[in-house]
Design a protein around this motif. Structure first.
Motif, PDB file in Angstrom:
ATOM      1  N   MET A 189      -1.461   3.524   0.996  1.00 30.02           N
ATOM      2  CA  MET A 189      -1.040   2.926   2.028  1.00 30.02           C
ATOM      3  C   MET A 189       0.229   3.760   2.496  1.00 30.02           C
ATOM      4  SD  MET A 189      -1.692  -1.001   2.036  1.00 30.02           S
ATOM      5  CE  MET A 189      -1.480  -0.937   0.266  1.00 30.02           C
ATOM      6  N   SER A 190       0.635   3.875   3.857  1.00 26.37           N
ATOM      7  CA  SER A 190       1.431   4.389   4.100  1.00 26.37           C
ATOM      8  C   SER A 190       2.897   3.823   4.183  1.00 26.37           C
ATOM      9  CB  SER A 190       1.552   4.778   5.770  1.00 26.37           C
ATOM     10  OG  SER A 190       1.371   3.645   6.635  1.00 26.37           O
ATOM     11  N   GLU A 191       4.048   4.628   4.027  1.00 29.70           N
ATOM     12  CA  GLU A 191       5.334   4.051   4.007  1.00 29.70           C
ATOM     13  C   GLU A 191       5.676   3.787   5.599  1.00 29.70           C
ATOM     14  OE1 GLU A 191       7.298   3.685   1.340  1.00 29.70           O
ATOM     15  OE2 GLU A 191       5.737   4.691   0.053  1.00 29.70           O
ATOM     16  N   ILE A 192       6.718   2.519   5.614  1.00 31.26           N
ATOM     17  CA  ILE A 192       6.886   1.970   6.877  1.00 31.26           C
ATOM     18  C   ILE A 192       7.855   2.929   7.528  1.00 31.26           C
ATOM     19  CG2 ILE A 192       8.112   0.321   7.992  1.00 31.26           C
ATOM     20  CD1 ILE A 192       5.565  -0.760   6.961  1.00 31.26           C
ATOM     21  N   ASP A 193       7.590   3.797   8.443  1.00 29.03           N
ATOM     22  CA  ASP A 193       8.290   4.760   9.056  1.00 29.03           C
ATOM     23  C   ASP A 193       8.206   4.640  10.654  1.00 29.03           C
ATOM     24  OD1 ASP A 193       9.578   6.920  10.028  1.00 29.03           O
ATOM     25  OD2 ASP A 193       8.480   8.417   8.865  1.00 29.03           O
ATOM     26  N   HIS A 194       9.171   4.205  11.362  1.00 30.80           N
ATOM     27  CA  HIS A 194       8.952   4.239  12.636  1.00 30.80           C
ATOM     28  C   HIS A 194       9.532   5.590  13.621  1.00 30.80           C
ATOM     29  CE1 HIS A 194       9.543  -0.569  11.792  1.00 30.80           C
ATOM     30  NE2 HIS A 194       8.289   0.135  11.432  1.00 30.80           N
ATOM     31  N   THR A 195       9.488   6.620  13.029  1.00 29.16           N
ATOM     32  CA  THR A 195      10.213   7.725  13.753  1.00 29.16           C
ATOM     33  C   THR A 195       9.149   8.537  14.568  1.00 29.16           C
ATOM     34  OG1 THR A 195       9.740   9.081  11.682  1.00 29.16           O
ATOM     35  CG2 THR A 195      11.867   8.106  11.933  1.00 29.16           C
ATOM     36  N   GLY A 196       7.862   8.304  14.271  1.00 29.37           N
ATOM     37  CA  GLY A 196       6.698   9.302  14.839  1.00 29.37           C
ATOM     38  C   GLY A 196       5.685   8.549  15.454  1.00 29.37           C
TER      39      GLY A 196
ATOM     40  N   ARG B 167       8.628  -6.164  14.551  1.00 27.98           N
ATOM     41  CA  ARG B 167       8.648  -4.888  15.454  1.00 27.98           C
ATOM     42  C   ARG B 167       7.660  -5.208  16.516  1.00 27.98           C
ATOM     43  NH1 ARG B 167       6.355   1.011  14.377  1.00 27.98           N
ATOM     44  NH2 ARG B 167       7.251   2.101  16.532  1.00 27.98           N
ATOM     45  N   ILE B 168       6.452  -5.765  16.264  1.00 27.85           N
ATOM     46  CA  ILE B 168       5.639  -5.871  17.566  1.00 27.85           C
ATOM     47  C   ILE B 168       6.204  -6.854  18.685  1.00 27.85           C
ATOM     48  CG2 ILE B 168       3.416  -7.341  18.106  1.00 27.85           C
ATOM     49  CD1 ILE B 168       2.318  -6.661  15.485  1.00 27.85           C
ATOM     50  N   GLU B 169       6.982  -7.952  18.183  1.00 28.15           N
ATOM     51  CA  GLU B 169       7.796  -8.955  19.062  1.00 28.15           C
ATOM     52  C   GLU B 169       8.925  -7.928  20.047  1.00 28.15           C
ATOM     53  OE1 GLU B 169       9.869 -11.759  16.944  1.00 28.15           O
ATOM     54  OE2 GLU B 169       7.911 -12.692  16.131  1.00 28.15           O
ATOM     55  N   GLY B 170       9.262  -6.878  19.865  1.00 32.38           N
ATOM     56  CA  GLY B 170      10.262  -6.189  20.473  1.00 32.38           C
ATOM     57  C   GLY B 170       9.778  -4.890  21.197  1.00 32.38           C
ATOM     58  N   ASP B 171       8.646  -4.214  20.454  1.00 35.96           N
ATOM     59  CA  ASP B 171       8.271  -3.006  20.631  1.00 35.96           C
ATOM     60  C   ASP B 171       6.910  -2.819  21.547  1.00 35.96           C
ATOM     61  OD1 ASP B 171       7.221  -0.466  21.060  1.00 35.96           O
ATOM     62  OD2 ASP B 171       7.887   0.140  18.844  1.00 35.96           O
ATOM     63  N   HIS B 172       6.982  -3.130  22.881  1.00 34.72           N
ATOM     64  CA  HIS B 172       5.759  -3.363  23.706  1.00 34.72           C
ATOM     65  C   HIS B 172       4.959  -2.036  23.418  1.00 34.72           C
ATOM     66  CE1 HIS B 172       7.470  -6.833  25.546  1.00 34.72           C
ATOM     67  NE2 HIS B 172       8.437  -6.032  25.912  1.00 34.72           N
ATOM     68  N   ARG B 173       5.064  -1.074  23.256  1.00 39.99           N
ATOM     69  CA  ARG B 173       4.413   0.175  23.017  1.00 39.99           C
ATOM     70  C   ARG B 173       3.495   0.196  21.744  1.00 39.99           C
ATOM     71  NH1 ARG B 173       6.489   6.511  23.876  1.00 39.99           N
ATOM     72  NH2 ARG B 173       6.309   5.643  25.993  1.00 39.99           N
ATOM     73  N   PHE B 174       4.302  -0.128  20.581  1.00 43.74           N
ATOM     74  CA  PHE B 174       3.669  -0.378  19.430  1.00 43.74           C
ATOM     75  C   PHE B 174       2.495  -1.703  19.539  1.00 43.74           C
ATOM     76  CE2 PHE B 174       3.817  -1.838  14.768  1.00 43.74           C
ATOM     77  CZ  PHE B 174       3.171  -0.849  14.483  1.00 43.74           C
ATOM     78  N   ALA B 175       3.120  -2.651  20.275  1.00 44.73           N
ATOM     79  CA  ALA B 175       2.317  -3.792  20.382  1.00 44.73           C
ATOM     80  C   ALA B 175       0.898  -3.483  21.027  1.00 44.73           C
ATOM     81  CB  ALA B 175       2.846  -4.938  21.250  1.00 44.73           C
ATOM     82  N   ARG B 176       0.877  -2.500  22.084  1.00 45.86           N
ATOM     83  CA  ARG B 176      -0.330  -2.177  22.792  1.00 45.86           C
ATOM     84  C   ARG B 176      -1.180  -1.272  21.638  1.00 45.86           C
ATOM     85  NH1 ARG B 176      -4.065  -3.545  25.964  1.00 45.86           N
ATOM     86  NH2 ARG B 176      -5.294  -1.678  26.547  1.00 45.86           N
TER      87      ARG B 176
END
Length: 231
Positions: free
Chosen positions: A1-8, A35-44
């Protein structure tokens, strides 16, 4: 599984896929849930993966709880005096109902086993790794005869394109189609190759000239590979 990385963004696609598939650990899921609660693009992105995988959930058969579960529930409750119970509140009633439900489930299971040979194959998943990184995530839908491949982290020279290959045990690599380094691609699987998509097979990606391999076999560097597993 991937590491938690929000840079890309490519890593976000892979994280979203792993989150929806339920293959992340509890700590990773907690980070993504916040993160889903505050990042609308990621939630989508999460919502898109849920819609993509939702039809496969219908292929998962329900499982009846063991008959002894009611005894464990009763034992975990604090002891207390209670007035006489009607049949609706009776633990014996619910235990009897569970036994009856179990009998129905057993009959259904026998029916499922009878028709298993003609049932469609379940979806498959492969994480294609190379150079210590997750480069692609591939989901195989045998019922629809499609392979959906999402890039995770990949840079390709302008004069090369990634091409996907199926390698079944004892068989030569078979070309499945060209991939993209920056967007998801859905490929149609030829009918004659569908029987070779099993948990013993491997998917691989090579770098080929524009238009794909000119020989029908990998000619460039194999940059990623991964074993097919049940979804």
């Amino acid at each position: 599984m991937s590491e938690i990385d929000h840079t890309g963004a490519p890593d976000d696609e892979l994280l979203a896929a792993e989150y929806v598939l339920g293959v992340l650990g509890a700590a990773e899921r907690a980070v993504i849930t916040r993160r889903i609660e505050g990042d609308h693009r990621f939630a989508r992105t999460i919502a898109d993966w849920e819609m993509r995988l939702a039809p496969w959930a219908e292929e998962i058969a329900p499982v009846a709880p063991p008959a002894a579960i009611w005894d464990r529930i009763a034992a975990s409750l604090p002891a207390q005096q209670a007035p006489a119970q009607g049949w609706w509140e009776s633990l014996a009633f619910w235990r009897s109902l569970t036994v009856a439900t179990g009998a129905v489930a057993a009959a259904c299971l026998a029916t499922l086993i009878y028709f298993y040979a003609t049932a469609p194959k379940p979806p498959l998943l492969a994480t294609l790794d190379g150079g210590g990184k997750h480069l692609f995530v591939a989901t195989i839908n045998p019922r629809g005869a499609t392979a959906s491949v999402v890039p995770a982290a990949l840079s390709v020279r302008p004069d090369r394109v990634p091409e996907l290959w199926l390698i079944a045990p004892g068989e030569k690599p078979r070309a499945l189609g060209l991939l993209s380094a920056d967007k998801a691609v859905t490929l149609v699987i030829p009918a004659n190759l569908l029987p070779q998509f099993t948990t013993r097979a491997v998917l691989a990606v090579s770098l080929e000239p524009p238009g794909g391999s000119p020989t029908g076999a990998p000619t460039g560097q194999v940059i990623a590979q991964g074993k097919l597993t049940n979804l």
